[in-house]
Write an enzyme that holds these catalytic residues in place. Structure first.
Site, mmCIF file in Angstrom:
data_model
loop_
_atom_site.group_PDB
_atom_site.id
_atom_site.type_symbol
_atom_site.label_atom_id
_atom_site.label_comp_id
_atom_site.label_asym_id
_atom_site.label_seq_id
_atom_site.Cartn_x
_atom_site.Cartn_y
_atom_site.Cartn_z
ATOM 1 N N GLY A 85 -21.281 5.982 5.404
ATOM 2 C CA GLY A 85 -20.446 6.403 4.276
ATOM 3 C C GLY A 85 -21.118 6.086 2.963
ATOM 4 C CE LYS A 100 -4.537 0.824 0.570
ATOM 5 N NZ LYS A 100 -5.703 0.089 0.117
ATOM 6 N N GLY A 150 -20.180 7.012 -0.167
ATOM 7 C CA GLY A 150 -19.289 7.374 -1.258
ATOM 8 C C GLY A 150 -19.359 6.346 -2.374
HETATM 9 P P1 NAD Z 1 -15.235 7.342 -0.766
HETATM 10 O O1 NAD Z 1 -14.243 8.375 -0.372
HETATM 11 O O2 NAD Z 1 -15.817 7.366 -2.135
HETATM 12 O O3 NAD Z 1 -16.473 7.332 0.260
HETATM 13 C C1 NAD Z 1 -16.299 7.410 1.640
HETATM 14 C C2 NAD Z 1 -17.496 8.196 2.182
HETATM 15 O O4 NAD Z 1 -17.445 8.147 3.611
HETATM 16 C C3 NAD Z 1 -17.485 9.669 1.786
HETATM 17 O O5 NAD Z 1 -18.744 10.022 1.234
HETATM 18 C C4 NAD Z 1 -17.219 10.394 3.108
HETATM 19 O O6 NAD Z 1 -17.867 11.656 3.181
HETATM 20 C C5 NAD Z 1 -17.811 9.420 4.097
HETATM 21 N N1 NAD Z 1 -17.318 9.543 5.472
HETATM 22 C C6 NAD Z 1 -16.064 9.800 5.902
HETATM 23 N N2 NAD Z 1 -16.022 9.793 7.247
HETATM 24 C C7 NAD Z 1 -17.288 9.529 7.676
HETATM 25 C C8 NAD Z 1 -17.890 9.385 8.943
HETATM 26 N N3 NAD Z 1 -17.186 9.518 10.062
HETATM 27 N N4 NAD Z 1 -19.221 9.105 8.997
HETATM 28 C C9 NAD Z 1 -19.937 8.966 7.872
HETATM 29 N N5 NAD Z 1 -19.420 9.083 6.647
HETATM 30 C C10 NAD Z 1 -18.115 9.362 6.540
HETATM 31 O O7 NAD Z 1 -14.488 5.942 -0.468
HETATM 32 P P2 NAD Z 1 -14.861 4.488 -0.982
HETATM 33 O O8 NAD Z 1 -14.078 4.209 -2.212
HETATM 34 O O9 NAD Z 1 -16.317 4.283 -0.954
HETATM 35 O O10 NAD Z 1 -14.162 3.631 0.172
HETATM 36 C C11 NAD Z 1 -14.764 3.518 1.449
HETATM 37 C C12 NAD Z 1 -13.959 2.535 2.282
HETATM 38 O O11 NAD Z 1 -13.878 1.292 1.585
HETATM 39 C C13 NAD Z 1 -12.504 2.952 2.547
HETATM 40 O O12 NAD Z 1 -12.135 2.481 3.823
HETATM 41 C C14 NAD Z 1 -11.721 2.211 1.483
HETATM 42 O O13 NAD Z 1 -10.382 1.992 1.863
HETATM 43 C C15 NAD Z 1 -12.511 0.920 1.438
HETATM 44 N N6 NAD Z 1 -12.364 0.185 0.190
HETATM 45 C C16 NAD Z 1 -12.718 0.768 -0.995
HETATM 46 C C17 NAD Z 1 -12.555 0.046 -2.170
HETATM 47 C C18 NAD Z 1 -12.962 0.628 -3.505
HETATM 48 O O14 NAD Z 1 -13.086 -0.149 -4.491
HETATM 49 N N7 NAD Z 1 -13.186 1.930 -3.609
HETATM 50 C C19 NAD Z 1 -12.025 -1.258 -2.145
HETATM 51 C C20 NAD Z 1 -11.728 -1.840 -0.893
HETATM 52 C C21 NAD Z 1 -11.876 -1.097 0.255
#
Ligand code: NAD
Length: 354
Positions: free
Chosen positions: A179, A80, A181
């Protein structure tokens, strides 16, 4: 504990620091293991409170990638990288992306970068202008946004948890998503399509509103803690370290299954605490492997069908880990043991990938 002792105790092979005077880039790449092959893991851009926090994050995340790749039966190791921002919300630039690309290139393919929090397909393409060891871009590199596969994998894992609890239908269930996102929104969409009621929360109010308006989810308000709600499934889909001594005693859910990495503050302690409370926890690196399967699969030359089959296989892997956890201390420990067994029994590749 000093860095070398930390690396030794967690088994990291390599940690490199870089600062680029031209752009101000400050970054760390941690390669946890290359026993199964070269290591793919996302690049996170984040304003950490301290360098110590950044090191802690990159060490934890890279170790998790080793287990994630092994449990998904991919011939890949775990790594990472993090970009340390001076302030939150700092806009990414092409110069920054290219500087990070040159840092990745110095690993000659032992480390393959991809997206993580704060990194978009555009940023991946900027990195790809300097290295071919990057996945997740759309024009210069390939793979694009892996979040649809991550969300699908978590949904598959959720099905396994529900089946183990005797539920065969999503209708009538209430699922809480923290979350909304890239992954949380798509998970909400899958859960709604399957007939579940979905509660959502996000500190970014427009993201939460979108779930309400487009998917018919219910917002619990960004100041209200979803972790106190009565739920069938709680899906942490924001940042890590959300399940610990402060939150676990308050939980009123039966199952935890979300996309976030490193959900447990302290995996052994908190995994056991969840089991004691009778909450089935789908270990994050098992449930959220879909995005890695997609990007690593493309990098390794798998077909779309082979990738989809592997993502579907997350349901079976979750079942296996839940079953093994019946005779062990927690699902978190059962999952690590499951991944380590795969590392031990898989012969190391004879030629380097990439
Ligand atoms: P993202 O940034 O698109 O979405 C994250 C969301 O969480 C955002 O909308 C943000 O405003 C919200 N957020 C942050 N802190 C918060 C809180 N305290 N309470 C409520 N909401 C909060 O990220 P993502 O790509 O959806 O990834 C989310 C998680 O999944 C991360 O931990 C990431 O490492 C993990 N992940 C993502 C992927 C992927 O394919 N994108 C793969 C494996 C793991």
């Amino acid at each position: 504990m000093d860095l070398l002792s930390l690396m030794q105790s967690h088994g990291h092979e390599l940690v490199e620091f870089h600062q680029d005077p031209g752009t101000g880039l400050k970054a760390i790449i941690a390669v946890h293991s290359t026993v199964l092959g070269n290591a793919l893991g996302g690049t996170r851009r984040w304003a950490y409170a301290s360098t110590h926090d950044a090191i802690y994050d990159v060490l934890r995340l890279s170790e998790g990638m080793t287990y994630k790749a092994a449990a998904a039966d991919l011939p890949m190791g775990g790594a990472k990288s993090v970009i340390v921002l001076d302030k939150p919300g700092q806009q990414p630039t092409e110069a920054e992306g290219r500087a990070m690309g040159r840092f990745v290139e110095a690993f000659h393919g032992k480390y393959i970068a991809a997206e993580d929090v704060g990194v978009s397909p555009q940023f991946c393409d900027w990195m790809a202008m300097e290295t071919k060891h990057i996945m997740g871009g759309e024009n210069v590199s390939t793979g694009g946004d892996p979040s649809p596969w991550t969300s699908q994998g978590v949904f598959n894992s959720m099905k396994a948890c529900l089946e183990a609890a005797g539920d065969t239908e999503f209708s009538g269930l209430t699922i809480g998503i923290q979350g909304c996102g890239a992954t949380g929104f798509k998970l909400a969409k899958l859960c709604r399509a399957a007939g579940a009621a979905v509660l959502v929360t996000d500190v970014h109010v427009p993201s939460m509103k979108r779930c309400v308006e487009e998917l018919g989810c219910m917002a619990v308000g960004n100041d209200k803690n979803l972790f106190h709600e009565e739920l069938d499934v709680l899906a942490p889909c924001a940042l890590g370290a959300v399940l610990g001594p402060e939150t676990i005693p308050q939980l009123r859910c039966r199952i935890i299954c979300g996309t976030a990495n490193n959900q447990l503050v302290e995996p052994v302690r908190d995994g056991r605490a969840l089991k004691e409370r009778g909450i089935a926890y789908a270990p994050d690196f098992i449930a959220n492997a879909g995005g890695l399967i997609r990007l690593a699969g493309l990098y390794l030359g798998l077909t779309e069908q082979q990738i989809d089959e592997k993502v579907a296989g997350i349901e079976h892997t979750t079942h296996e880990v839940l079953r093994e956890a019946l005779s062990t201390t927690s699902t978190a420990e059962a999952a690590i043991a499951y991944a380590k067994r795969r590392i031990e029994k898989t012969p190391a590749p004879t030629a380097a990938l990439g």
